[in-house]
Design an enzyme around this catalytic site. Structure first.
Site, PDB file in Angstrom:
ATOM      1  N   MET A  30       0.839  -1.204   0.000  1.00 19.61           N
ATOM      2  CA  MET A  30       0.000   0.000   0.000  1.00 19.61           C
ATOM      3  C   MET A  30       0.874   1.254   0.000  1.00 19.61           C
ATOM      4  O   MET A  30       0.400   2.349   0.321  1.00 19.61           O
ATOM      5  CB  MET A  30      -0.949  -0.016   1.195  1.00 19.61           C
ATOM      6  CG  MET A  30      -1.935  -1.187   1.153  1.00 19.61           C
ATOM      7  SD  MET A  30      -3.431  -0.907   2.074  1.00 19.61           S
ATOM      8  CE  MET A  30      -2.779  -0.714   3.715  1.00 19.61           C
ATOM      9  N   ALA A  32       4.027   4.045   0.906  1.00 20.10           N
ATOM     10  CA  ALA A  32       4.763   4.605   2.058  1.00 20.10           C
ATOM     11  C   ALA A  32       5.857   3.597   2.444  1.00 20.10           C
ATOM     12  O   ALA A  32       5.958   3.155   3.588  1.00 20.10           O
ATOM     13  CB  ALA A  32       3.836   4.905   3.223  1.00 20.10           C
ATOM     14  N   GLY A  36      10.983  -2.671   5.542  1.00 23.65           N
ATOM     15  CA  GLY A  36      10.249  -3.942   5.556  1.00 23.65           C
ATOM     16  C   GLY A  36       9.804  -4.294   4.146  1.00 23.65           C
ATOM     17  O   GLY A  36      10.036  -5.410   3.660  1.00 23.65           O
ATOM     18  N   HIS A  37       9.172  -3.311   3.469  1.00 25.96           N
ATOM     19  CA  HIS A  37       8.761  -3.538   2.073  1.00 25.96           C
ATOM     20  C   HIS A  37       9.985  -3.848   1.204  1.00 25.96           C
ATOM     21  O   HIS A  37       9.960  -4.750   0.367  1.00 25.96           O
ATOM     22  CB  HIS A  37       8.083  -2.288   1.500  1.00 25.96           C
ATOM     23  CG  HIS A  37       6.830  -1.863   2.193  1.00 25.96           C
ATOM     24  ND1 HIS A  37       6.735  -0.695   2.919  1.00 25.96           N
ATOM     25  CD2 HIS A  37       5.605  -2.440   2.269  1.00 25.96           C
ATOM     26  CE1 HIS A  37       5.506  -0.563   3.391  1.00 25.96           C
ATOM     27  NE2 HIS A  37       4.795  -1.609   3.016  1.00 25.96           N
ATOM     28  N   GLN A  61     -10.353  -2.887   2.274  1.00 22.80           N
ATOM     29  CA  GLN A  61      -9.884  -3.480   3.520  1.00 22.80           C
ATOM     30  C   GLN A  61      -9.909  -2.502   4.693  1.00 22.80           C
ATOM     31  O   GLN A  61      -9.427  -2.812   5.777  1.00 22.80           O
ATOM     32  CB  GLN A  61      -8.490  -4.083   3.338  1.00 22.80           C
ATOM     33  CG  GLN A  61      -7.372  -3.097   3.120  1.00 22.80           C
ATOM     34  CD  GLN A  61      -6.076  -3.797   2.740  1.00 22.80           C
ATOM     35  OE1 GLN A  61      -5.961  -4.370   1.659  1.00 22.80           O
ATOM     36  NE2 GLN A  61      -5.099  -3.776   3.632  1.00 22.80           N
ATOM     37  N   GLN A 148       5.884 -11.432   7.440  1.00 23.17           N
ATOM     38  CA  GLN A 148       5.379 -12.122   8.630  1.00 23.17           C
ATOM     39  C   GLN A 148       4.729 -11.146   9.609  1.00 23.17           C
ATOM     40  O   GLN A 148       3.905 -11.528  10.435  1.00 23.17           O
ATOM     41  CB  GLN A 148       6.514 -12.861   9.335  1.00 23.17           C
ATOM     42  CG  GLN A 148       5.971 -13.851  10.362  1.00 23.17           C
ATOM     43  CD  GLN A 148       6.981 -14.210  11.424  1.00 23.17           C
ATOM     44  OE1 GLN A 148       8.067 -14.670  11.096  1.00 23.17           O
ATOM     45  NE2 GLN A 148       6.627 -13.997  12.690  1.00 23.17           N
ATOM     46  N   ASP A 150       2.390  -9.263   9.164  1.00 23.94           N
ATOM     47  CA  ASP A 150       0.939  -9.465   9.068  1.00 23.94           C
ATOM     48  C   ASP A 150       0.667 -10.962   8.993  1.00 23.94           C
ATOM     49  O   ASP A 150       0.254 -11.486   7.953  1.00 23.94           O
ATOM     50  CB  ASP A 150       0.415  -8.727   7.836  1.00 23.94           C
ATOM     51  CG  ASP A 150       0.673  -7.235   7.931  1.00 23.94           C
ATOM     52  OD1 ASP A 150      -0.086  -6.551   8.629  1.00 23.94           O
ATOM     53  OD2 ASP A 150       1.669  -6.764   7.346  1.00 23.94           O
ATOM     54  N   GLN A 153      -2.667 -12.350   7.834  1.00 24.23           N
ATOM     55  CA  GLN A 153      -2.831 -12.144   6.390  1.00 24.23           C
ATOM     56  C   GLN A 153      -2.155 -13.269   5.607  1.00 24.23           C
ATOM     57  O   GLN A 153      -2.713 -13.787   4.637  1.00 24.23           O
ATOM     58  CB  GLN A 153      -2.223 -10.787   6.034  1.00 24.23           C
ATOM     59  CG  GLN A 153      -2.155 -10.477   4.570  1.00 24.23           C
ATOM     60  CD  GLN A 153      -1.766  -9.029   4.335  1.00 24.23           C
ATOM     61  OE1 GLN A 153      -2.609  -8.142   4.404  1.00 24.23           O
ATOM     62  NE2 GLN A 153      -0.514  -8.774   4.052  1.00 24.23           N
ATOM     63  N   ARG A 187       2.289   2.797   9.443  1.00 23.89           N
ATOM     64  CA  ARG A 187       1.500   3.502  10.462  1.00 23.89           C
ATOM     65  C   ARG A 187       2.360   4.053  11.603  1.00 23.89           C
ATOM     66  O   ARG A 187       1.872   4.864  12.393  1.00 23.89           O
ATOM     67  CB  ARG A 187       0.411   2.580  11.026  1.00 23.89           C
ATOM     68  CG  ARG A 187      -0.698   2.301  10.026  1.00 23.89           C
ATOM     69  CD  ARG A 187      -1.910   1.636  10.669  1.00 23.89           C
ATOM     70  NE  ARG A 187      -3.054   1.636   9.789  1.00 23.89           N
ATOM     71  CZ  ARG A 187      -3.421   0.621   8.998  1.00 23.89           C
ATOM     72  NH1 ARG A 187      -2.726  -0.485   8.987  1.00 23.89           N
ATOM     73  NH2 ARG A 187      -4.492   0.722   8.231  1.00 23.89           N
TER      74      ARG A 187
END
Ligand code: AMP
Length: 282
Positions: A30, A32, A36-37, A61, A148, A150, A153, A187
């Site tokens: 999503m 930002a 991690g991404h 979502q 991991q 999430d 998910q 976030r």
């Protein structure tokens, strides 16, 4: 790096690569983007001929009272980071092309979607499963990469892929953390400095729970009490949605830890909801 905004064009482009016998690694996000991404992108690049990243803030979502409108957006910087990683395709679709008027199909992964976060975010995992299914049909990835961070998910996407016969390997990558243990998250940008300090407690709580199991405490009840005690010691944690130990496959709370355990927490700090987990294999 090609930037493709039209689903049909992205689909054709991915198909062309597959027809030439290339493997395709896909990282849905999503935006930002943080490290991690980027860790998922690096892994996808390493394991595939072609890397596709999507940036799409999926309205399906988000609940009506959630942060869709203020979700962090930083597209210029995201594009810069993805160019630096030298990916092949950035899929950046508009909302009205993903959900045109009259769109009415939703995927429900029953049994897993109403646990943990699902209890507090009704409809969230249906929104996730629906968009991931659509993107899998557009990209036809050989492998798709998820964090991991999430955990629920990943369990739901694996189940959906199996149930619906998607020909994509689901690869789960480790959670990337800040130096003090806080899991990186888009976030985290919502937190002020005191809240940011308080947020360290999530990982401390999970680590304490995991360490106590390693040292022989296996009672689910004891572990839950201990986790809640750690989180409750911080006044800036305004609400604990859940903090417990679960079976990593069924996501049911466990009474007794045996060979594997998922320690997972979701809390609110001010209006920011943070989640984290540790998956322990004994
Ligand atoms: P999001 O943009 O939040 O939807 O996340 C896109 C992907 O990045 C998901 O598979 C997340 O699980 C993954 N992700 C988010 N934060 C992290 C992290 N700290 N470490 C590893 N993967 C992450």
């Amino acid at each position: 790096m090609e930037i493709l905004r039209i689903p049909r064009i992205a689909q054709d482009s991915c198909k062309k690569h597959l027809l030439r016998g290339r493997t395709l690694g896909f990282v849905p996000t999503m935006g930002a983007l943080h490290n991690g991404h980027v860790s998922l992108v690096k892994r996808a690049k390493m394991e595939n001929d072609i890397t596709v990243v999507s940036i799409f803030i999926n309205p399906l979502q988000f609940g009506p009272a959630e942060d869709l409108d203020k979700y962090p957006r930083n597209i210029e910087e995201d594009i810069r980071k993805l160019r630096e990683e030298d990916i092949d395709i950035l899929f950046l679709p508009d909302n009205n092309l993903i959900y045109p008027q009259g769109f009415s199909t939703h995927i429900e992964v029953a049994g897993l979607s109403d646990k943990l976060c699902g209890k507090f975010r009704p409809g969230h995992f249906s929104g996730v499963a629906t968009v991931v299914a659509k993107f899998f049909n557009l990209v036809s990835p050989t492998r798709a990469y998820f964090g991991q961070k999430d955990f629920q998910q990943t369990v739901i996407i694996k189940k959906m892929s199996k149930d619906l016969n998607f020909d994509t390997d689901i690869i789960v990558c480790p959670t990337i953390r800040e130096n003090d243990g806080l899991a990186m998250s888009s976030r985290n940008a919502y937190l002020d400095s005191d809240q940011r300090t308080a947020a360290r407690l999530l990982y401390q709580c999970l680590s304490k729970a995991s360490d106590s199991v390693k040292s022989g405490i296996t009672s689910g009840k004891k572990i839950r009490e201990m986790m809640r005690e750690v989180l409750s010691s911080e006044p800036l944690i305004s609400h604990i949605d859940y903090a417990s130990v679960y079976d990593p496959e069924t996501l049911e709370e466990v009474d007794e830890v045996t060979s594997e355990a998922l320690f997972a927490v979701a809390v609110r700090i001010g209006s920011t909801r943070l989640i984290d987990n540790i998956h322990l294999i004994l």
